[in-house]
Write a protein that holds these residues in place. Structure first.
Motif, PDB file in Angstrom:
ATOM      1  N   THR A 139       0.814  -1.219   0.000  1.00 32.24           N
ATOM      2  CA  THR A 139       0.000   0.000   0.000  1.00 32.24           C
ATOM      3  C   THR A 139       0.848   1.270   0.000  1.00 32.24           C
ATOM      4  O   THR A 139       0.351   2.337  -0.338  1.00 32.24           O
ATOM      5  N   ASP A 140       2.118   1.158   0.393  1.00 28.07           N
ATOM      6  CA  ASP A 140       2.988   2.325   0.424  1.00 28.07           C
ATOM      7  C   ASP A 140       4.441   1.849   0.404  1.00 28.07           C
ATOM      8  O   ASP A 140       4.774   0.911   1.128  1.00 28.07           O
ATOM      9  N   PRO A 141       5.298   2.392  -0.411  1.00 25.86           N
ATOM     10  CA  PRO A 141       5.121   3.520  -1.320  1.00 25.86           C
ATOM     11  C   PRO A 141       4.413   3.109  -2.606  1.00 25.86           C
ATOM     12  O   PRO A 141       4.426   1.933  -2.991  1.00 25.86           O
ATOM     13  N   ALA A 142       3.810   4.097  -3.251  1.00 21.86           N
ATOM     14  CA  ALA A 142       3.107   3.846  -4.511  1.00 21.86           C
ATOM     15  C   ALA A 142       4.091   3.270  -5.529  1.00 21.86           C
ATOM     16  O   ALA A 142       5.235   3.700  -5.619  1.00 21.86           O
ATOM     17  N   GLY A 143       3.619   2.273  -6.262  1.00 22.54           N
ATOM     18  CA  GLY A 143       4.444   1.671  -7.304  1.00 22.54           C
ATOM     19  C   GLY A 143       5.382   0.577  -6.816  1.00 22.54           C
ATOM     20  O   GLY A 143       5.993  -0.112  -7.633  1.00 22.54           O
ATOM     21  N   GLN A 144       5.516   0.398  -5.508  1.00 26.63           N
ATOM     22  CA  GLN A 144       6.405  -0.642  -4.963  1.00 26.63           C
ATOM     23  C   GLN A 144       5.783  -2.015  -5.218  1.00 26.63           C
ATOM     24  O   GLN A 144       4.570  -2.179  -5.113  1.00 26.63           O
ATOM     25  N   ASN A 145       6.603  -2.983  -5.565  1.00 28.70           N
ATOM     26  CA  ASN A 145       6.118  -4.354  -5.707  1.00 28.70           C
ATOM     27  C   ASN A 145       6.889  -5.255  -4.745  1.00 28.70           C
ATOM     28  O   ASN A 145       7.688  -4.777  -3.944  1.00 28.70           O
ATOM     29  N   LYS A 177       2.702 -19.430  18.627  1.00 28.54           N
ATOM     30  CA  LYS A 177       2.641 -19.166  17.187  1.00 28.54           C
ATOM     31  C   LYS A 177       2.366 -20.445  16.397  1.00 28.54           C
ATOM     32  O   LYS A 177       2.901 -21.503  16.700  1.00 28.54           O
ATOM     33  N   THR A 178       1.531 -20.290  15.370  1.00 25.40           N
ATOM     34  CA  THR A 178       1.222 -21.363  14.426  1.00 25.40           C
ATOM     35  C   THR A 178       1.348 -20.787  13.022  1.00 25.40           C
ATOM     36  O   THR A 178       0.868 -19.673  12.771  1.00 25.40           O
ATOM     37  N   LEU A 179       1.978 -21.539  12.124  1.00 30.25           N
ATOM     38  CA  LEU A 179       2.088 -21.075  10.743  1.00 30.25           C
ATOM     39  C   LEU A 179       0.694 -20.911  10.156  1.00 30.25           C
ATOM     40  O   LEU A 179      -0.112 -21.846  10.174  1.00 30.25           O
ATOM     41  N   LEU A 180       0.414 -19.724   9.638  1.00 30.58           N
ATOM     42  CA  LEU A 180      -0.873 -19.416   9.038  1.00 30.58           C
ATOM     43  C   LEU A 180      -0.818 -19.638   7.524  1.00 30.58           C
ATOM     44  O   LEU A 180      -1.666 -20.325   6.956  1.00 30.58           O
ATOM     45  N   ALA A 181       0.202 -19.053   6.873  1.00 33.40           N
ATOM     46  CA  ALA A 181       0.332 -19.169   5.418  1.00 33.40           C
ATOM     47  C   ALA A 181       1.744 -18.789   5.008  1.00 33.40           C
ATOM     48  O   ALA A 181       2.459 -18.110   5.752  1.00 33.40           O
ATOM     49  N   SER A 182       2.129 -19.216   3.807  1.00 34.09           N
ATOM     50  CA  SER A 182       3.473 -18.911   3.317  1.00 34.09           C
ATOM     51  C   SER A 182       3.478 -18.868   1.790  1.00 34.09           C
ATOM     52  O   SER A 182       2.528 -19.322   1.142  1.00 34.09           O
ATOM     53  N   LEU A 183       4.569 -18.333   1.251  1.00 33.88           N
ATOM     54  CA  LEU A 183       4.761 -18.323  -0.193  1.00 33.88           C
ATOM     55  C   LEU A 183       6.256 -18.330  -0.479  1.00 33.88           C
ATOM     56  O   LEU A 183       7.000 -17.474   0.008  1.00 33.88           O
ATOM     57  N   ASP A 184       6.698 -19.316  -1.250  1.00 35.77           N
ATOM     58  CA  ASP A 184       8.102 -19.440  -1.630  1.00 35.77           C
ATOM     59  C   ASP A 184       8.179 -20.210  -2.948  1.00 35.77           C
ATOM     60  O   ASP A 184       7.779 -21.376  -2.988  1.00 35.77           O
ATOM     61  N   PRO A 185       8.611 -19.573  -3.991  1.00 32.53           N
ATOM     62  CA  PRO A 185       9.133 -18.209  -4.097  1.00 32.53           C
ATOM     63  C   PRO A 185       8.013 -17.196  -4.298  1.00 32.53           C
ATOM     64  O   PRO A 185       6.929 -17.528  -4.768  1.00 32.53           O
ATOM     65  N   VAL A 186       8.322 -15.941  -3.972  1.00 33.94           N
ATOM     66  CA  VAL A 186       7.402 -14.838  -4.233  1.00 33.94           C
ATOM     67  C   VAL A 186       7.593 -14.438  -5.696  1.00 33.94           C
ATOM     68  O   VAL A 186       8.721 -14.203  -6.124  1.00 33.94           O
ATOM     69  N   PRO A 187       6.508 -14.386  -6.476  1.00 34.85           N
ATOM     70  CA  PRO A 187       6.646 -14.016  -7.889  1.00 34.85           C
ATOM     71  C   PRO A 187       7.092 -12.557  -8.043  1.00 34.85           C
ATOM     72  O   PRO A 187       6.735 -11.708  -7.228  1.00 34.85           O
ATOM     73  N   THR A 188       7.853 -12.282  -9.076  1.00 33.73           N
ATOM     74  CA  THR A 188       8.356 -10.927  -9.292  1.00 33.73           C
ATOM     75  C   THR A 188       7.318 -10.080 -10.028  1.00 33.73           C
ATOM     76  O   THR A 188       6.428 -10.593 -10.704  1.00 33.73           O
ATOM     77  N   GLY A 189       7.462  -8.755  -9.848  1.00 35.56           N
ATOM     78  CA  GLY A 189       6.613  -7.802 -10.544  1.00 35.56           C
ATOM     79  C   GLY A 189       5.213  -7.654  -9.978  1.00 35.56           C
ATOM     80  O   GLY A 189       4.378  -6.986 -10.575  1.00 35.56           O
ATOM     81  N   GLN A 190       4.927  -8.252  -8.835  1.00 35.69           N
ATOM     82  CA  GLN A 190       3.571  -8.249  -8.271  1.00 35.69           C
ATOM     83  C   GLN A 190       3.435  -7.241  -7.128  1.00 35.69           C
ATOM     84  O   GLN A 190       4.286  -7.191  -6.248  1.00 35.69           O
ATOM     85  N   THR A 191       2.334  -6.486  -7.132  1.00 38.15           N
ATOM     86  CA  THR A 191       2.035  -5.587  -6.011  1.00 38.15           C
ATOM     87  C   THR A 191       1.058  -6.241  -5.045  1.00 38.15           C
ATOM     88  O   THR A 191       0.807  -5.721  -3.960  1.00 38.15           O
ATOM     89  N   ARG A 208      14.756  -0.714  -0.082  1.00 38.94           N
ATOM     90  CA  ARG A 208      15.250   0.665  -0.231  1.00 38.94           C
ATOM     91  C   ARG A 208      14.506   1.669   0.662  1.00 38.94           C
ATOM     92  O   ARG A 208      15.083   2.676   1.061  1.00 38.94           O
ATOM     93  N   GLN A 209      13.245   1.407   0.948  1.00 39.51           N
ATOM     94  CA  GLN A 209      12.464   2.311   1.800  1.00 39.51           C
ATOM     95  C   GLN A 209      11.429   1.514   2.574  1.00 39.51           C
ATOM     96  O   GLN A 209      11.080   0.398   2.192  1.00 39.51           O
ATOM     97  N   ASN A 210      10.964   2.086   3.684  1.00 38.75           N
ATOM     98  CA  ASN A 210       9.927   1.418   4.472  1.00 38.75           C
ATOM     99  C   ASN A 210       8.759   1.074   3.551  1.00 38.75           C
ATOM    100  O   ASN A 210       8.331   1.902   2.748  1.00 38.75           O
ATOM    101  N   THR A 211       8.257  -0.146   3.675  1.00 39.05           N
ATOM    102  CA  THR A 211       7.184  -0.615   2.806  1.00 39.05           C
ATOM    103  C   THR A 211       6.023  -1.099   3.664  1.00 39.05           C
ATOM    104  O   THR A 211       6.196  -1.976   4.510  1.00 39.05           O
ATOM    105  N   THR A 212       4.846  -0.519   3.452  1.00 41.71           N
ATOM    106  CA  THR A 212       3.647  -0.913   4.191  1.00 41.71           C
ATOM    107  C   THR A 212       2.880  -1.939   3.368  1.00 41.71           C
ATOM    108  O   THR A 212       2.657  -1.748   2.174  1.00 41.71           O
ATOM    109  N   VAL A 213       2.484  -3.010   4.050  1.00 43.84           N
ATOM    110  CA  VAL A 213       1.785  -4.118   3.408  1.00 43.84           C
ATOM    111  C   VAL A 213       0.467  -4.356   4.154  1.00 43.84           C
ATOM    112  O   VAL A 213       0.449  -4.397   5.382  1.00 43.84           O
TER     113      VAL A 213
END
Length: 184
Positions: free
Chosen positions: A93-99, A119-133, A166-171
């Protein structure tokens, strides 16, 4: 000798009763199965860390919509029998354009407290696809009744970096839980 038309009537009546009974059970089952949708945000801090570095982010408390959803479905947390994660989507959600190109993998854990003592594992993804926001993680299949019985829970995130952030990223994390419960 039996009248064939009477046998047909009995058979038809029997099939009608079975059909109505099955239909009624399905309606009751539908009343006891519903979904809880929650949303929260977390920040991945900027870092000059090298590739393959694992960052463990502190717990983010989620105020769950579960209590209101239980009430709307004529049940309460005491009657919850089976909760599983149906979907967990992450969106930058921030910064704009970040993937998500800076991520190699992501794991999200759920806990009933902010210390992560259970803690219990909820979900995962490996590998993370490139170019996705926006990405959708794979649910772990864990039983989550304990975590959705209270009004809040905490999410803990482990990310493996593919490159420096490179910069703080809000997800934003949007989760959808399947719930089965008894009527009050």
């Amino acid at each position: 000798m039996k009248n064939p038309s009477n046998s047909s009537k009995v058979l038809s009546l029997f099939l009608l009763v079975v059909l109505l009974g099955t239909s009624s059970c399905k309606k009751i089952e539908d009343l006891l199965t519903f979904q809880v949708n929650d949303s929260s945000s977390f920040m991945i801090p900027a870092s000059g860390l090298l590739n393959t570095t694992v960052l463990s982010l502190p717990g983010a408390t989620v105020s769950s919509s579960s209590s209101g959803t239980y009430s709307a479905n004529n049940t309460s947390a005491d009657y919850v029998q089976d909760v599983t994660l149906d979907r967990l989507a992450l969106t930058v959600t921030d910064p704009a354009g970040q993937n998500f190109d800076f991520l190699k993998s992501v794991k999200i854990y759920i806990a009933s407290d902010n210390q992560g003592t259970n803690k219990t594992l909820l979900a995962s993804l490996d590998p993370v696809p490139t170019g996705q926001t926006a990405i959708t993680l794979t649910p772990s299949g864990a039983k989550l009744d304990l975590y959705l019985r209270s009004g809040s829970y905490s999410l803990f995130t482990d990310v493996t970096l593919a490159q420096p952030v490179r910069q703080n990223t809000t997800v934003r994390a949007d989760s959808r839980f399947n719930v089965k419960a008894k009527l009050k």
